[in-house]
Design an enzyme around this catalytic site. Sequence first.
Site, mmCIF file in Angstrom:
data_model
loop_
_atom_site.group_PDB
_atom_site.id
_atom_site.type_symbol
_atom_site.label_atom_id
_atom_site.label_comp_id
_atom_site.label_asym_id
_atom_site.label_seq_id
_atom_site.Cartn_x
_atom_site.Cartn_y
_atom_site.Cartn_z
ATOM 1 N N ASP A 368 6.080 7.553 12.403
ATOM 2 C CA ASP A 368 4.731 8.275 12.535
ATOM 3 C C ASP A 368 4.738 9.376 13.614
ATOM 4 O OD1 ASP A 368 1.895 9.078 12.175
ATOM 5 O OD2 ASP A 368 1.548 6.727 12.467
ATOM 6 N N LYS A 477 9.723 5.800 4.487
ATOM 7 C CA LYS A 477 8.967 4.672 4.627
ATOM 8 C C LYS A 477 7.369 5.054 4.272
ATOM 9 C CE LYS A 477 7.394 1.950 8.661
ATOM 10 N NZ LYS A 477 7.659 1.816 10.253
ATOM 11 N N TRP A 478 6.958 4.102 3.232
ATOM 12 C CA TRP A 478 5.724 4.684 2.961
ATOM 13 C C TRP A 478 4.641 3.291 3.482
ATOM 14 C CZ3 TRP A 478 4.694 6.966 -2.451
ATOM 15 C CH2 TRP A 478 3.432 6.778 -2.835
ATOM 16 N N ASP A 479 3.789 3.782 4.406
ATOM 17 C CA ASP A 479 2.937 2.941 4.963
ATOM 18 C C ASP A 479 1.503 3.139 4.219
ATOM 19 O OD1 ASP A 479 2.219 1.239 6.964
ATOM 20 O OD2 ASP A 479 3.084 2.295 8.801
ATOM 21 N N ASN A 481 -2.201 1.805 6.067
ATOM 22 C CA ASN A 481 -2.595 1.070 7.303
ATOM 23 C C ASN A 481 -4.215 0.559 7.488
ATOM 24 O OD1 ASN A 481 -0.471 0.516 9.087
ATOM 25 N ND2 ASN A 481 -0.297 2.485 9.379
ATOM 26 N N SER A 528 2.938 -1.791 5.036
ATOM 27 C CA SER A 528 1.420 -1.778 5.107
ATOM 28 C C SER A 528 1.017 -2.369 6.475
ATOM 29 C CB SER A 528 0.527 -2.377 4.055
ATOM 30 O OG SER A 528 -0.527 -2.509 4.176
ATOM 31 N N ASP A 535 4.596 -7.555 -1.940
ATOM 32 C CA ASP A 535 4.391 -7.928 -3.324
ATOM 33 C C ASP A 535 5.354 -7.383 -4.364
ATOM 34 O OD1 ASP A 535 3.226 -5.549 -4.660
ATOM 35 O OD2 ASP A 535 1.652 -5.636 -2.980
ATOM 36 N N GLU A 615 26.098 -3.998 26.814
ATOM 37 C CA GLU A 615 25.364 -4.217 25.767
ATOM 38 C C GLU A 615 25.616 -3.397 24.347
ATOM 39 O OE1 GLU A 615 21.159 -5.668 28.333
ATOM 40 O OE2 GLU A 615 21.688 -3.502 28.110
HETATM 41 C C1 GLA Z 1 2.213 0.784 10.812
HETATM 42 C C2 GLA Z 1 3.834 0.156 10.404
HETATM 43 C C3 GLA Z 1 4.733 0.617 11.727
HETATM 44 C C4 GLA Z 1 4.551 1.794 12.204
HETATM 45 C C5 GLA Z 1 2.988 2.263 12.475
HETATM 46 C C6 GLA Z 1 2.852 3.751 12.618
HETATM 47 O O1 GLA Z 1 1.514 -0.213 12.059
HETATM 48 O O2 GLA Z 1 3.841 -1.151 10.190
HETATM 49 O O3 GLA Z 1 5.842 0.143 11.584
HETATM 50 O O4 GLA Z 1 4.945 2.603 11.289
HETATM 51 O O5 GLA Z 1 2.256 2.038 11.408
HETATM 52 O O6 GLA Z 1 1.646 4.332 12.938
#
Ligand code: GLA
Length: 730
Positions: A368, A477-479, A481, A528, A535, A615
């Site tokens: 993001d 990555k398709w979020d 929120n 999400s 799902d 590390e």
């Molecule tokens: C959600 C996702 C996180 C990240 C944030 C960005 O919470 O699960 O991994 O991508 O949004 O805003």
Amino acid sequence: MSISYIAEKKLFTIHTVHSTWQMKVGRYGHLLHVYYGKRTEDTDLSYLIREMDRGFCGYPYEARDDRGYSLDTLPQEYPCFGAGDYRTACLHVIHADGSQAAELRYVSHRIYEGRYSLPGLPSVRASDTEAQTLEIFLRDRNSGLEVILYYGVLEQSDVITRACRIQNSGEAPIRLLRALSCCVDFADGDLDMISFYGRHSMERNVQRLPVPHGRLSSGSTRGTSSHQANPFVILCDRSAGEEQGNCYGMTFVYSGNFLAEAEVNQVNQPRFVMGIHPDGFCWTLEKGEEFITPEVILTYSSDGFEALSGNLHDLYREHLLPRQFRDRRHPVLLNNWEVTEFDFTEEELLSLAESAADLGIELFAMDDGWFGDRNRDGSGLGDWTVNREKLPSGLSGLSKKIRKMGMQFGIWIEPEMVNEDSDLYRAHPDWCLHIPGRRPNLERCQLVLDMFRREVRDYLFDSISKAIDEAAASYVKWDMNRSLSDVWSAELPADRQGETAHRYVLGLYELMDRFTGKYPDILWEGCSGGGGRFDAGILCYMPQIWCSDDTDAIERISIQYGTSFGYPICSVGAHVSASPNLQTGRSISLKTRAEVAMAGTFGYEMDVRTLNGEEREQVRRQVQEYQKYGDIIRQGNYYRLTNPYENHVYAAWQFVSKDQTESLVSFVLLHAEANPPFRQLRIRGLKEDVRYRINEEERVYTGSALMYAGLPLPVLWGDYQSTHFYIRQI
Ligand code: GLA
């Protein structure tokens, strides 16, 4: 043939390798359920349907004095509300005259090779040689209501799928208040229901409760499948466990509101139903229109949860996840979210990427914050053009530089959302779900776009495709929120607003289908707020889902444990993050964090620039280990060796290759003890008489020794230490 019909008895039998499903047309035409359980020989089990006049249990008019034939106690395949069955129903309609009764009777059926299709909805995929279909056509005599029940049979997978098509062949409209996908009635039995509840950052906790008289339900009305519940449940014998007992897995292939409900009736017969949650749902069928319910996947095991999960993991890998990813190892990725959140520049991302490339990390995922005025979560969503202040050489410039380092590049998107503080909202304030005259509920300062609207989807497809092209993205990555609220669409008339939530999901699937069709080689990851939409619906389009925003390895052990009951490990997004952990403050060694993330897609979400030389060496080895073990983890059988709700001292899990020649066992000490007892871990899935070597040890063990006498666990020093055992046939 896995499906048969005996005409004289009006008896349908479905066989999978280990299970049998039987049903029968009753003497007044209703489709009665006979049996679902362990495979039986091909006999008539309808003796299980027993009748008695029980009082206060009505019977169809034509039954006259045949008082035992009551829909209130007879087991059924698709029960309706309003005509004498008072249990939880699949179908509840309102006719044009306001009446609410429906009674479905058998008309005809069809058996064919291959699968039925559910236009617009995700579903299990199988070829004509892998699956058979039974369609049963039912009709309500007093209206135009018709229902086609679909049974998809994947014999070798021990899976039966169900869905239905509800149609109006009459003149007057019919409104559906409840249109679930499936019912399973049991003749008797004391059953438990296991459901997977949670919250943001703690998804899929395991809850096991006896199915009571009265109703026990798990469900979501949030517009998504949700963190709070998951559209997967298990019904099982009271005594069922990992390795024993009858159990039934029920998965809803759907990403919106759902209901999974069980009850025991007055004469101790359990019923289970699953489908779209009826709260807020109302769908009008005009003359000639139809409604298609999403699919439910059913699988049965007589040998406990281990085998049940195994059936589902195999099914997902073979028949549900996008095919092109089946044999591909996930690239080990680095995601910048927990490193920078919104606060980054191109320079900073490049230095992070350079450090990651040097460790052997294969993909850089920019999370993001790269678009619009996205410097905080209150602005920018909806504006899918690059933020030049942060990224002066644009997506293409950044991507080129990263790819030059030998890494793939990926981006984060959240298509379904808009901030009020965005150009998109300023231009189209009406594009979000909202109720005219009412201020909408906010979550994370964002509103939900109306995915039912074609112009919204077209805008998203065009603007995001452009960004994907510029970024030459290999990963997206398709979020998503927030939960849906103020569910009202400007596209629908007042009396059809009850359709909005489902039409939202259909719009979402249409868009996912378009994107994944246009970019089939991109690795899509669902998300999400972590695992709020974990799902089977999403997994039909995207082979992996970010499992939780909680990246604390110890908490992840429970989250990944719960997730593994219904979903394959190859779909579980898991990363190594910083210590102390950002969500819990817990300090955990780099080794243990990696051990836990390897029970998933494996990647890093931490500032690798701050690692010291030792590390860095460790991370290089971890990346190589994941490359080495990736195939067993993705494709092997998975075993839960401990239950984190019961064993607070240590956790262990295991992967075994399908040919049983290799295995990987992970062990994490949760609670260090003084003067600890010696422990042997009884592992699973090996061949009894085959000889195996553990790691590079001299000593050789037979499979039976490791499975029945056990693998000796080392005594580790300090909480949260871990080790793993690579076991190989010699
Ligand atoms: C959600 C996702 C996180 C990240 C944030 C960005 O919470 O699960 O991994 O991508 O949004 O805003």
